[in-house]
Design an enzyme around this catalytic site. Structure first.
Site, PDB file in Angstrom:
ATOM      1  N   GLY A  34       0.837  -1.209   0.000  1.00  0.00           N
ATOM      2  CA  GLY A  34       0.000   0.000   0.000  1.00  0.00           C
ATOM      3  C   GLY A  34       0.864   1.248   0.000  1.00  0.00           C
ATOM      4  O   GLY A  34       0.705   2.152  -0.832  1.00  0.00           O
ATOM      5  N   HIS A  35       1.832   1.290   0.930  1.00  0.00           N
ATOM      6  CA  HIS A  35       2.774   2.418   0.980  1.00  0.00           C
ATOM      7  C   HIS A  35       3.536   2.534  -0.337  1.00  0.00           C
ATOM      8  O   HIS A  35       3.747   3.622  -0.860  1.00  0.00           O
ATOM      9  CB  HIS A  35       3.806   2.220   2.096  1.00  0.00           C
ATOM     10  CG  HIS A  35       3.234   2.160   3.481  1.00  0.00           C
ATOM     11  ND1 HIS A  35       3.255   1.015   4.238  1.00  0.00           N
ATOM     12  CD2 HIS A  35       2.655   3.106   4.241  1.00  0.00           C
ATOM     13  CE1 HIS A  35       2.706   1.254   5.410  1.00  0.00           C
ATOM     14  NE2 HIS A  35       2.334   2.515   5.448  1.00  0.00           N
ATOM     15  N   GLN A 151      -8.766  10.744   7.169  1.00  0.00           N
ATOM     16  CA  GLN A 151      -7.455  11.417   7.218  1.00  0.00           C
ATOM     17  C   GLN A 151      -7.193  12.178   5.914  1.00  0.00           C
ATOM     18  O   GLN A 151      -6.825  13.350   5.918  1.00  0.00           O
ATOM     19  CB  GLN A 151      -6.365  10.370   7.457  1.00  0.00           C
ATOM     20  CG  GLN A 151      -4.956  10.872   7.227  1.00  0.00           C
ATOM     21  CD  GLN A 151      -3.906   9.842   7.613  1.00  0.00           C
ATOM     22  OE1 GLN A 151      -3.711   9.591   8.788  1.00  0.00           O
ATOM     23  NE2 GLN A 151      -3.239   9.258   6.652  1.00  0.00           N
TER      24      GLN A 151
HETATM   25  P1  AMP Z   1       0.818   4.864   7.740  1.00  0.00           P
HETATM   26  O1  AMP Z   1       2.230   4.418   7.664  1.00  0.00           O
HETATM   27  O2  AMP Z   1      -0.123   3.833   8.257  1.00  0.00           O
HETATM   28  O3  AMP Z   1       0.677   6.207   8.429  1.00  0.00           O
HETATM   29  O4  AMP Z   1       0.360   5.111   6.233  1.00  0.00           O
HETATM   30  C1  AMP Z   1       1.055   5.974   5.397  1.00  0.00           C
HETATM   31  C2  AMP Z   1       0.244   6.233   4.170  1.00  0.00           C
HETATM   32  O5  AMP Z   1      -0.012   5.018   3.477  1.00  0.00           O
HETATM   33  C3  AMP Z   1      -1.131   6.859   4.476  1.00  0.00           C
HETATM   34  O6  AMP Z   1      -1.427   7.870   3.518  1.00  0.00           O
HETATM   35  C4  AMP Z   1      -2.056   5.682   4.314  1.00  0.00           C
HETATM   36  O7  AMP Z   1      -3.389   6.039   3.976  1.00  0.00           O
HETATM   37  C5  AMP Z   1      -1.389   4.924   3.193  1.00  0.00           C
HETATM   38  N1  AMP Z   1      -1.824   3.517   3.167  1.00  0.00           N
HETATM   39  C6  AMP Z   1      -1.863   2.652   4.210  1.00  0.00           C
HETATM   40  N2  AMP Z   1      -2.375   1.473   3.830  1.00  0.00           N
HETATM   41  C7  AMP Z   1      -2.692   1.583   2.505  1.00  0.00           C
HETATM   42  C8  AMP Z   1      -3.255   0.708   1.531  1.00  0.00           C
HETATM   43  N3  AMP Z   1      -3.624  -0.537   1.837  1.00  0.00           N
HETATM   44  N4  AMP Z   1      -3.414   1.177   0.269  1.00  0.00           N
HETATM   45  C9  AMP Z   1      -3.039   2.433  -0.060  1.00  0.00           C
HETATM   46  N5  AMP Z   1      -2.501   3.309   0.820  1.00  0.00           N
HETATM   47  C10 AMP Z   1      -2.319   2.903   2.082  1.00  0.00           C
END
Ligand code: AMP
Length: 266
Positions: A34-35, A151
């Site tokens: 995802g990241h 968010q």
């Molecule tokens: P985090 O490390 O959880 O703060 O996430 C960092 C970024 O990755 C944020 O913009 C999240 O929305 C995005 N993100 C997390 N999981 C996914 C996913 N499965 N698909 C797309 N983006 C994601």
């Protein structure tokens, strides 16, 4: 990929950069596909791509959760290697908070609903850190996942209300083959809980009403914080074996509404 371990080092580096477009991907590390999808877009759409890893203590409601958050820097660096990320920025807590964390921005409406109601202070701290990262990097574009829909909406609102020159780019949710949205928290699910987590994504997408989804989740021994239809999305938050998961899907993709949507079009 250059690794920069303080905001002050980064400020010096930034002075030397040509005036080209900068794409920013803020993360808390423990990277997954995802990241990486956000990183790929930042690389493709900008001259310079900057990924940040900062585990923001202010986003956690329990100190133990903050401490327990997986920190996997070496693996994260390895995962970023195949991409053309230019800088991996790892700001220190004192870089982001100074010694007193005395300035924090505050949103008074959207941030109080849904996730905000269950996690007081979470969004204000998140927005403050994102604003600092945007300013620090002078990002042309900043990339966020639709997975965290509230968010993303708040960051778009902040950019609009504070006249930020940065374009906020929402990126689609990346899912496992069984439909579960990828999340750092998934690693905490045992085999049985992992199956239930996939059911969460399935039920969200395949029930006609949020109330029906809620009842179906509870029937499957999944505790529900909320399931609502709002902002043209169906959004949900649940607990599975002590792990809190959130997800959302566009209402146009909710299968059980398909017929209804068609009817509206005629
Ligand atoms: P985090 O490390 O959880 O703060 O996430 C960092 C970024 O990755 C944020 O913009 C999240 O929305 C995005 N993100 C997390 N999981 C996914 C996913 N499965 N698909 C797309 N983006 C994601």
């Amino acid at each position: 990929m250059n690794i920069v371990t303080s905001a002050y080092d980064w400020k010096e580096i930034k002075k030397t950069l040509p005036k080209e477009s900068i794409g920013l991907v803020p993360t808390m590390g423990n990277l997954h596909e995802g990241h990486l999808s956000l990183c790929k877009r930042a690389c493709d759409e900008n001259d310079i791509a900057v990924v940040t890893i900062f585990v923001n203590p202010g986003q956690f409601n329990q100190y133990e959760d903050y401490q327990a958050y997986p920190r996997t820097l070496e693996k994260d660096i390895e995962m970023l290697m195949p991409y053309s990320v230019d800088y991996l920025l790892l700001p220190k807590i004192e870089d982001m908070y100074f010694f007193d964390n005395a300035i924090e921005i505050s949103e008074k409406q959207l941030s109080k609903q849904l996730e905000g109601a269950f996690r007081p202070g979470h969004f204000d701290s998140m927005m403050t850190v994102v604003l600092k990262l945007i300013n620090l990097t002078s990002a042309t574009r900043a990339y966020f996942g639709e997975k965290d829909y509230q968010q993303l909406s708040l960051i778009k609102k902040m950019a609009q209300y504070l006249f930020l020159p940065t374009t906020i780019v929402g990126c689609e949710t990346i899912r496992a083959a069984d439909g579960l949205a990828l999340s750092s928290r998934n690693a905490r699910l045992d085999v049985e809980s992992r199956k239930k987590a996939a059911l969460f994504a399935h039920i969200l997408k395949n029930t006609s009403q949020p109330e029906t989804a809620k009842a179906e989740l509870i029937k499957n021994d999944i505790a529900v914080d909320y399931v609502v239809d709002q902002w043209d999305r169906r959004l949900g938050a649940v607990w599975i074996n002590g792990v809190r998961l959130i997800d959302n899907v566009a209402l146009s993709e909710v299968e059980a509404l398909g017929e209804h949507t068609c009817k509206l079009q005629f």
